[in-house]
Write a protein that holds these residues in place. Structure first.
Motif, mmCIF file in Angstrom:
data_model
loop_
_atom_site.group_PDB
_atom_site.id
_atom_site.type_symbol
_atom_site.label_atom_id
_atom_site.label_comp_id
_atom_site.label_asym_id
_atom_site.label_seq_id
_atom_site.Cartn_x
_atom_site.Cartn_y
_atom_site.Cartn_z
ATOM 1 N N CYS A 816 0.932 -1.193 0.072
ATOM 2 C CA CYS A 816 0.060 0.128 -0.042
ATOM 3 C C CYS A 816 1.045 1.329 0.169
ATOM 4 C CB CYS A 816 -0.952 -0.150 1.252
ATOM 5 S SG CYS A 816 -2.095 1.546 1.211
ATOM 6 N N PRO A 817 0.777 2.169 -1.223
ATOM 7 C CA PRO A 817 1.736 3.472 -1.053
ATOM 8 C C PRO A 817 1.337 4.292 -0.026
ATOM 9 C CG PRO A 817 0.223 3.306 -2.975
ATOM 10 C CD PRO A 817 -0.107 2.008 -2.161
ATOM 11 N N CYS A 836 -7.092 5.853 1.865
ATOM 12 C CA CYS A 836 -7.011 4.782 0.749
ATOM 13 C C CYS A 836 -7.415 5.566 -0.546
ATOM 14 C CB CYS A 836 -8.181 3.783 0.921
ATOM 15 S SG CYS A 836 -8.251 2.462 -0.542
ATOM 16 N N VAL A 837 -6.543 5.377 -1.261
ATOM 17 C CA VAL A 837 -6.754 6.103 -2.775
ATOM 18 C C VAL A 837 -7.111 5.065 -3.752
ATOM 19 C CG1 VAL A 837 -5.255 7.821 -2.182
ATOM 20 C CG2 VAL A 837 -4.221 5.770 -3.304
ATOM 21 N N GLY A 838 -7.188 3.924 -3.467
ATOM 22 C CA GLY A 838 -7.957 3.097 -4.595
ATOM 23 C C GLY A 838 -6.872 2.328 -5.517
ATOM 24 N N THR A 839 -5.697 2.054 -5.226
ATOM 25 C CA THR A 839 -4.717 1.673 -6.092
ATOM 26 C C THR A 839 -5.155 -0.019 -6.298
ATOM 27 O OG1 THR A 839 -3.166 0.841 -4.354
ATOM 28 C CG2 THR A 839 -2.928 3.080 -5.501
ATOM 29 N N ARG A 840 -5.755 -0.551 -5.483
ATOM 30 C CA ARG A 840 -6.089 -1.949 -5.201
ATOM 31 C C ARG A 840 -4.785 -2.863 -5.240
ATOM 32 N NH1 ARG A 840 -9.640 -3.131 -10.247
ATOM 33 N NH2 ARG A 840 -8.858 -1.037 -10.899
ATOM 34 N N PHE A 841 -3.594 -2.286 -4.919
ATOM 35 C CA PHE A 841 -2.563 -3.258 -5.013
ATOM 36 C C PHE A 841 -2.585 -4.104 -3.874
ATOM 37 C CE2 PHE A 841 0.322 0.620 -6.360
ATOM 38 C CZ PHE A 841 -0.003 0.400 -7.474
ATOM 39 N N CYS A 842 -3.302 -3.627 -2.801
ATOM 40 C CA CYS A 842 -3.587 -4.848 -1.451
ATOM 41 C C CYS A 842 -4.322 -5.996 -1.908
ATOM 42 C CB CYS A 842 -4.116 -4.011 -0.452
ATOM 43 S SG CYS A 842 -5.949 -3.016 -0.726
ATOM 44 N N ASN A 844 -4.752 -7.116 -5.076
ATOM 45 C CA ASN A 844 -3.823 -7.804 -5.988
ATOM 46 C C ASN A 844 -2.832 -8.732 -5.319
ATOM 47 O OD1 ASN A 844 -5.207 -6.803 -8.189
ATOM 48 N ND2 ASN A 844 -3.541 -5.409 -8.470
#
Length: 975
Positions: A816-817, A836-842, A844
């Motif tokens: 998470c950045p 949360c900015v919604g990168t969805r890295f977590c 994935n």
């Protein structure tokens, strides 16, 4: 694509191969590229990632979940005194929740509940631990009752001839009708549901006395007629049955889904699982014969797929082997002699501690035969008891037949319909709507302005069960009070109040119910506080079976065509919950489908007709017909097709209208559950079905671990990885004052889905709709994975709840950045929504696929009426935010505050997560795993304990106990 070649290959693979050890969908058994292509056709979300939900469709869905909240600003406590379940000290702030004991009748079952209120607003349902059929648990439909209360589509005022009216105007009509029928009630009829309420039964008697010559009919689309008619065949009177699964060592269920769809399921589940502790000396064994897979069949040690018409013959063959006088099978059931002999031996060896029961779809003589077998096995008075119901019983089908004949003959002048929808929920050959149109005066009382309401001159809004006084009798005969926890949101009345208008009864609603039980004020307050009316269950009887019913045994005919089976839907039941978004989006336990019903067919039938999931079929039987999408169901009897009721509604509301197909179009009054002669034809059309059949799959792994009792006793640690845990690059975390953890016992989980709905209610989880579900965007924080093991024609079925694992070495945290997903001192993996900015890295990087992303603004943040139903202790999330299971951190913090105020530690069991509290079998345990005496520590010390995807070294706080089966030694190869 060359379909014949592919199907030839599939036939070969089904015959010769078993595929992976555990599999979730039929496509996994044949991993050809062509079949991958067909899979992508069935699940468009694999190739369609952009949302196609239109503005109009999305606005409709705003009312599907949290949007279903009534006039919160106008709500208030009821005017009459109600009594809380637990007395809180007066000095505590009013913002803390209060609990009130009440009772709910949902999906054919009755159980005691505790209603959680915040400042007078009901927000959550819990089970009442003092109620003998609840024991603290609830069903999914009971959890969703709070959403039904706040549904803005509920009827809000009387309607006369399609125009808004008033109760005063209806009062004038009542006085006219009461005067007309005072001396001669002929022409006056009442149609109600099943009489579960003693007060309503008393009003029925008063009604028939007040209006001599009138008739009262009781009709339920999902009834227990066959069971009661079978008891009358066996005993001469329609006795009710109490089952004691905790005393039974060998159980035979003849198409009886006692864990999922029979009255008393909560208590049955607790008792049944209580007798299956692998570390105890005794461990029960369950045999199930059924045509279509059920929750009970999924937990069976031996499940045999058999056409419904042949199950009775199998029971007769069993009776012969047991040496029961007068029992003879006139033809073969198709079940092997080897299986029948092993079953007979097992039952006979457990004399007095075995149990045989039949389901509602079996004809009365099969129920009578089950009573005879129990008597011959010495089970009466031990594992099974009988009692005489205080309330009258009349056949539901017979009552409907008499009423429709009277309406067709012009003998009905006035029909009062109490809380039913017979225009929709009756067999097509009853022609109820056509006959109803001939009745001059038609009055309907109901929660919604549904199909029946629109066919009546008067529609009257009914108060919700959480707004009304009443009483209910549960499956074991125990009666309990229904007390309102909020004043009616709309201008509505209960059935008791409507009947009182006709009867001239001026008592208050509270006094009317209290008077039924002749309780003084002190006793009544005690009843309201506990929720249970003491000594209300009728005493047990030990009647003798009259074997004369054996002359009525009928052998199944060798009819052409297929066998049609009709069943209630696992979530929306008979259609009454069609407008409940929580239930619509709750995956059905065996298919994982949402938002629709289907025609279930066997893999063999699918091969013969070149069918795949979603293909449209025309179903025809005896002049009745409809179209339905198909679903290939592993474990389905080869020649049986099952359809579920509850869909095809035309006037259900903004959520439930025009979904699925109407299975009542295939139903007949003479054969409401099973018919022969079904013919199917492909139409060439295809339907997209919203299901999680292969969402979040963990390819190539075995997340479920199971073994036999014999193997477990030989190697208790079979489920554990015996290699030492690999080293980790992550530093070990220092534990805080507590280390919260969860253990899920797969041996106890029955896959009912109650935990999913309880979590949704507790944590303000929105509904997304069928199109979003098809794309894999469901928002549930805990899902129930369903796995198959073995041959597709007769697989073993496993269920596994999967919430967030709360890993100590969480892969989601390091990617998470913005530090939105972090670890706290007590081991919780928490989500900071504002970061949360919604990168969805977590998501994935999560190997368990338990994180949920708000692709759209699923929760309506602007409508004022939303605020009443929501849990004020939980944030409502926005578009672009990731969310997941929090271990109900709001409940942990509440316990922290109470413990800190009192200068003590949080006690074991003081914090119950929503999923833990609702579970009928206590499969989920939560607590401080640093405390070696805690329940969760003891469970994690079990030799059956294992970690999901342990090889990834994420060190989850959520772990599992392996499931154990107990097959008969002579039948282990087909268990």
């Amino acid at each position: 694509m060359n379909h014949p070649a592919a199907f030839d290959a599939l036939r070969t693979r089904l015959a010769d191969a078993r595929g992976p050890h555990y599999w979730r969908a039929l496509e996994e058994l044949v991993e050809q590229p062509a079949w991958r292509a067909r899979l992508s056709e069935t699940f468009p979300q694999l190739s369609q990632l952009e949302p196609q939900l239109g503005r109009r469709g999305f606005l409709k869905l705003l009312g599907a979940s949290l949007a279903l909240a009534g006039l919160g600003a106008c709500s208030r406590p009821p005017q009459e005194e109600i009594v809380p379940w637990v007395r809180r000290p007066d000095q505590l702030p009013p913002a803390l929740p209060r609990f009130y004991a009440s009772t709910l009748a949902c999906a054919g079952d009755v159980a005691g509940v505790l209603v959680e209120t915040h400042q007078g607003r009901p927000t959550k349902i819990e089970g009442n631990p003092a109620h003998p059929t609840s024991l603290g648990a609830t069903t999914p439909a009971m959890q969703a009752a709070v959403l039904e209360l706040w549904d803005p589509d509920r009827s809000q005022a009387p309607v006369h001839e399609g125009v808004a009216s008033s109760w005063d105007a209806f009062g004038d009509e009542v006085r006219t009708l009461a005067t007309r029928f005072a001396r001669d009630g002929r022409g006056l009829r009442v149609l109600s549901g099943r009489l579960d309420s003693p007060t309503l039964a008393a009003q029925r008697e008063a009604w028939l006395k007040r209006f001599p010559g009138s008739h009262w009919h009781a009709y339920e689309a999902v009834d227990e007629d066959n069971a009661l008619a079978g008891a009358r065949l066996a005993f001469g009177e329609p006795l009710h049955t109490r089952y004691h699964f905790d005393r039974a060592q060998t159980i035979l269920a003849l198409e009886a889904d006692f864990l999922g769809a029979m009255p008393g399921t909560l208590r049955h589940g607790r008792d049944f699982i209580g007798g299956r502790d692998p570390q105890a000396e005794a461990f029960s064994r369950l045999y199930v014969m059924e045509a279509s897979p059920s929750l009970t069949g999924a937990k069976a040690d031996h499940r045999w797929a058999l056409g419904s018409a042949h199950i009775g013959m199998a029971a007769l063959e069993l009776g012969e082997l047991l040496g029961v006088p007068g029992v003879h099978a006139t033809q073969s059931s198709g079940l092997s002699t080897r299986r029948l002999r092993a079953l007979a031996q097992d039952l006979d060896a457990q004399h007095g501690s075995s149990l045989v029961l039949a389901g509602r779809t079996q004809p009365p003589w099969v129920h009578a035969l089950a009573h005879l077998l129990n008597e011959a096995l010495g089970n009466v008075g031990h594992t099974v008891e009988y009692y005489a119901p205080p309330e009258p019983w009349e056949s539901s089908t017979q009552g409907l037949r008499e009423l429709t004949a009277a309406m067709a003959g012009g003998q009905v002048d006035t029909l009062l319909i109490l809380d039913g929808n017979p225009v929709y929920a009756t067999p097509v050959d009853a022609q109820f709507a056509a006959h109803l149109a001939k009745v001059p005066h038609r009055i309907h009382l109901g929660l919604y302005r549904d199909e029946t309401a629109r066919a009546c001159q008067w529609h009257l809004p009914r108060t919700h069960a959480l707004e009304a006084w009443s009483d209910l009798r549960a499956a074991d005969g125990t009666a309990s009070a229904v007390q309102p926890v909020i004043a009616p949101l709309y201008d509505s009345r209960s059935a008791h109040e409507l009947l009182a208008l006709f009867l001239g009864d001026l008592q208050s609603p509270r006094a009317r119910v209290q008077g039924t039980w002749r309780a003084d004020e002190a006793a009544w307050r005690a009843i309201l506080q506990s929720g249970v009316i003491p000594h209300s269950a009728p005493p047990a009887q030990q009647p003798r079976v009259d074997r004369g019913f054996l002359a009525q045994v009928t052998a199944p005919e060798d009819a052409p065509g297929l066998e049609l089976l009709i069943a209630p839907d696992p979530t929306v039941w008979d259609g009454r919950y069609a407008n409940n978004g929580w239930l619509q989006e709750c995956p059905k336990p065996l298919t994982t489908l949402t938002w629709s019903n289907v025609a279930l067919v066997s893999p063999e039938l699918a091969l013969a007709h070149d069918l795949k999931n979603g293909d449209a079929l025309e179903l025809r039987i005896a002049g009745r017909h409809t179209q339905a999408p198909v679903w290939v169901m592993p474990g389905q009897a080869a020649r049986s097709v099952t359809v579920c009721l509850g869909y095809g509604r035309r006037h259900a509301g903004r959520v439930g209208g025009h979904l699925g197909f109407d299975a009542y179009a295939l139903r007949s009054m003479d054969a409401p559950w099973r018919s022969d002669g079904l013919r199917i034809n492909r139409t060439g059309a295809h339907h997209a079905l919203g299901g999680g059949q292969r969402h979040h799959t963990m390819e190539g792994r075995e997340p479920v671990r199971a073994s036999t009792l014999e193997a477990f006793r030989a190697d208790p640690t079979f489920a554990q990885e015996h290699a030492p845990p690999p080293p980790s690059l992550y530093p070990d975390r220092l534990h805080g004052e507590y280390a919260w953890g969860m253990s899920v016992d797969l041996n106890a989980c029955i896959g009912c889905g109650a935990c999913t709905i309880a979590c949704q209610a507790e944590n303000n989880i929105p509904v997304v709709g069928a199109e979003e579900v098809e794309r894999g965007r469901e928002m549930h924080w805990i899902r129930i994975d369903r796995y198959y093991e073995g041959d597709a024609r007769a697989p073993r079925i496993h269920h596994q709840p999967v919430p967030c694992m709360h890993c100590e070495h969480a892969p989601c945290e390091v990617v998470c950045p913005v530090g939105a997903t972090v670890h706290d001192a007590e081991g919780l993996n928490v989500q900071v929504y504002n970061r949360c900015v919604g990168t969805r890295f977590c998501s994935n990087n999560c190997p368990y696929k338990v994180r949920r992303f708000n692709f759209l603004q699923y929760s309506d943040l602007h409508t004022e009426t939303l605020k009443a139903q929501r849990n004020p202790d939980v944030s409502v999330r926005n578009r672009g935010v990731m969310e997941k299971c929090t271990y109900c951190i709001q409940r942990i913090e509440t316990a922290h505050i109470a413990a800190d105020r009192e200068g003590r530690r949080i006690a074991d069991g003081e914090v119950l997560t929503a999923c833990q509290a609702v579970c009928p079998t206590q499969a989920i345990v939560f607590g401080d795993q640093q405390d070696p005496a805690s329940a969760v520590s003891r469970q994690k010390a079990s030799p059956r304990h294992y970690t999901l995807l342990e090889e990834l070294n994420t060190r989850p706080r959520t772990t599992y106990l392996a499931a154990i089966r107990n097959p008969h030694p002579a039948l282990e190869d087909d268990a």
